[in-house]
Design a protein around this motif. Structure first.
Motif, short mmCIF file in Angstrom:
data_model
loop_
_atom_site.label_atom_id
_atom_site.label_comp_id
_atom_site.label_asym_id
_atom_site.label_seq_id
_atom_site.Cartn_x
_atom_site.Cartn_y
_atom_site.Cartn_z
N ASN A 29 0.86 -1.17 0.00
CA ASN A 29 0.00 0.00 0.00
C ASN A 29 0.91 1.23 0.00
O ASN A 29 1.48 1.60 1.03
CB ASN A 29 -0.90 -0.03 1.24
CG ASN A 29 -1.83 1.17 1.29
OD1 ASN A 29 -1.54 2.23 0.78
ND2 ASN A 29 -2.98 0.98 1.94
N MET A 30 1.04 1.85 -1.16
CA MET A 30 2.00 2.95 -1.30
C MET A 30 1.55 4.19 -0.53
O MET A 30 2.38 4.94 -0.02
CB MET A 30 2.19 3.27 -2.78
CG MET A 30 2.84 2.15 -3.55
SD MET A 30 2.93 2.50 -5.33
CE MET A 30 1.24 2.20 -5.82
N ALA A 31 0.24 4.39 -0.43
CA ALA A 31 -0.27 5.58 0.25
C ALA A 31 0.12 5.56 1.73
O ALA A 31 0.45 6.59 2.31
CB ALA A 31 -1.79 5.66 0.11
N GLU A 32 0.09 4.36 2.33
CA GLU A 32 0.41 4.25 3.76
C GLU A 32 1.78 3.63 4.01
O GLU A 32 2.19 3.47 5.16
CB GLU A 32 -0.67 3.43 4.46
CG GLU A 32 -2.06 4.06 4.36
CD GLU A 32 -3.12 3.18 4.97
OE1 GLU A 32 -2.76 2.16 5.61
OE2 GLU A 32 -4.31 3.50 4.81
N ASN A 33 2.45 3.23 2.92
CA ASN A 33 3.74 2.55 2.99
C ASN A 33 3.70 1.34 3.93
O ASN A 33 4.56 1.15 4.78
CB ASN A 33 4.85 3.51 3.42
CG ASN A 33 6.22 2.98 3.01
OD1 ASN A 33 6.32 2.18 2.08
ND2 ASN A 33 7.26 3.36 3.72
N LYS A 34 2.66 0.51 3.73
CA LYS A 34 2.54 -0.73 4.49
C LYS A 34 2.59 -1.91 3.51
O LYS A 34 2.10 -1.80 2.39
CB LYS A 34 1.21 -0.78 5.24
CG LYS A 34 1.11 0.23 6.38
CD LYS A 34 -0.25 0.10 7.03
CE LYS A 34 -0.41 1.12 8.15
NZ LYS A 34 -1.82 1.22 8.59
N THR A 35 3.16 -3.01 3.95
CA THR A 35 3.19 -4.20 3.09
C THR A 35 2.57 -5.39 3.81
O THR A 35 2.58 -5.48 5.03
CB THR A 35 4.63 -4.58 2.69
OG1 THR A 35 5.39 -4.82 3.87
CG2 THR A 35 5.28 -3.50 1.85
N MET A 36 2.04 -6.29 2.99
CA MET A 36 1.49 -7.54 3.48
C MET A 36 2.03 -8.66 2.60
O MET A 36 1.98 -8.54 1.36
CB MET A 36 -0.04 -7.48 3.41
CG MET A 36 -0.75 -8.71 3.94
SD MET A 36 -2.54 -8.42 4.01
CE MET A 36 -3.01 -8.83 2.33
N ALA A 37 2.56 -9.71 3.20
CA ALA A 37 3.16 -10.81 2.42
C ALA A 37 2.19 -11.98 2.36
O ALA A 37 1.58 -12.35 3.36
CB ALA A 37 4.47 -11.23 3.04
N LEU A 38 2.08 -12.57 1.18
CA LEU A 38 1.24 -13.76 0.99
C LEU A 38 2.10 -14.89 0.46
O LEU A 38 2.78 -14.72 -0.56
CB LEU A 38 0.14 -13.49 -0.04
CG LEU A 38 -1.01 -12.57 0.30
CD1 LEU A 38 -1.90 -12.45 -0.91
CD2 LEU A 38 -1.80 -13.12 1.47
N PRO A 39 2.09 -16.08 1.11
CA PRO A 39 2.76 -17.22 0.50
C PRO A 39 2.06 -17.54 -0.82
O PRO A 39 0.82 -17.58 -0.86
CB PRO A 39 2.54 -18.35 1.51
CG PRO A 39 1.96 -17.72 2.73
CD PRO A 39 1.39 -16.40 2.34
N ALA A 40 2.83 -17.71 -1.89
CA ALA A 40 2.19 -17.83 -3.20
C ALA A 40 2.73 -18.97 -4.05
O ALA A 40 1.97 -19.70 -4.68
CB ALA A 40 2.34 -16.52 -3.96
N HIS A 41 4.05 -19.15 -4.08
CA HIS A 41 4.67 -20.15 -4.95
C HIS A 41 5.81 -20.84 -4.22
O HIS A 41 6.22 -20.40 -3.14
CB HIS A 41 5.20 -19.48 -6.23
CG HIS A 41 4.13 -19.09 -7.21
ND1 HIS A 41 3.63 -19.95 -8.17
CD2 HIS A 41 3.45 -17.92 -7.39
CE1 HIS A 41 2.71 -19.33 -8.89
NE2 HIS A 41 2.58 -18.09 -8.43
N ASP A 42 6.36 -21.88 -4.87
CA ASP A 42 7.50 -22.58 -4.30
C ASP A 42 8.82 -22.14 -4.92
O ASP A 42 9.87 -22.73 -4.67
CB ASP A 42 7.35 -24.09 -4.50
CG ASP A 42 6.21 -24.66 -3.67
OD1 ASP A 42 5.94 -24.09 -2.60
OD2 ASP A 42 5.58 -25.64 -4.11
#
Length: 299
Positions: free
Chosen positions: A258-271
């Motif tokens: 989220n660039m507006a708030e400079n927050k990140t969230m990580a999602l496990p997605a691939h191997d």
């Protein structure tokens, strides 16, 4: 994320897309078809709603580095380590319509101009950029400035963003003059993407992600910067419905920034490494392609 109760980002489909690493993906302009390509030298067209295969394109002799649909016509193009660019009819892709030869090194990336139907651009590992005329089947211009990836500014098509080493060059499409040299990455830029309006361009290297605002004259500013802290960022795309959200493909995880708030969230997605991302602004789907041989759809 995004101060919105409705926001969600979940995996809606997955497919083993290849027997080897997948390196690139792109949606058709109507969002109905997803193209993928990679180390097995094939490009595959999938129905985006089911991820069932539609067509397989098999003419390249070495791995495919990039695949792009035309925004205006039912065509797609592929670039390859075999030093060629091929143009295909998307609805009847038995054989390529054109094979463009002239690059002296591996072709790393290509793109269709958003409103000049005739123009395709490609770059190779030696930094050479070529303009190709689809109508004539020939090279119309040769200049320098991109090695890793290049993308035309959407809608207007006034600028071409081209990455070489740790520099993002903004080239004037008409004159090929370099309008701006955007610096700040310490490692080589792997991928480049524009937002749908053509007002922002993002560049991704292993260690950081930068977002630049299109300026008048020499004013192109880095408006957002994210340090990746060893997460090995490699690809990115602007979220189709939340423009302040950048989706970043890293090693195994997707980062939602989220660039507006400079927050990140990580999602496990691939191997494996998430080598490419694509977005359809029509369907709202995001596709991720990985070295783990799979392609996933998210919404």
């Amino acid at each position: 994320m995004d101060d919105s109760k409705e926001f969600s980002f979940t995996e809606v489909n997955t497919i083993r897309a290849s027997a080897s690493k997948v390196t690139c993906c792109h949606f058709s302009s109507d969002g109905k078809v997803l193209a993928t390509g990679g180390h097995d030298k094939k490009a595959v067209l999938w129905y985006a709603d089911t991820l069932k295969p539609k067509t397989t394109l098999e003419e390249h002799s070495l791995m495919i580095t990039d695949v792009r649909f035309s925004p205006t016509m039912s065509r797609l193009a592929t670039s390859s380590f075999d030093k060629t660019v091929r143009v295909w009819e998307a609805d009847n892709a038995g054989h390529s319509l054109w094979t463009f030869m002239g690059h002296s090194s591996t072709v790393m990336s290509l793109d269709f101009h958003p409103n000049k139907d005739d123009l395709i651009c490609s770059c190779d590992g030696d930094g050479e950029i070529r303009y190709w005329s689809i109508n004539n089947g020939s090279c119309s211009r040769v200049f320098r400035g991109g090695t890793a990836q290049l993308r035309f500014q959407p809608r207007l098509g006034r600028y071409l963003a081209a990455a070489a080493d740790n520099v993002l060059s903004i080239l004037d499409v008409e004159t090929q003059a370099c309008r701006q040299t955007l610096q700040g990455h310490t490692k080589a830029i792997d991928s480049v993407c524009w937002d749908s309006t053509g007002d922002l361009v993002a560049s991704v290297s292993e260690d950081s992600v930068r977002v630049w605002a299109v300026g008048s004259g020499s004013e192109w500013d880095c408006v957002h910067e994210l340090s990746c802290n060893g997460n090995k960022a490699h690809s990115c795309v602007f979220h189709p419905t939340y423009p302040s959200l950048l989706v970043i493909g890293c090693h195994q995880t997707l980062e939602l920034w989220n660039m507006a708030e400079n927050k990140t969230m990580a999602l496990p997605a691939h191997d494996g490494l998430i080598s490419a991302l694509a977005v359809s602004n029509v369907t709202g789907l995001v596709a991720s392609a990985s070295h783990d041989k799979t392609v996933k759809l998210w919404k």
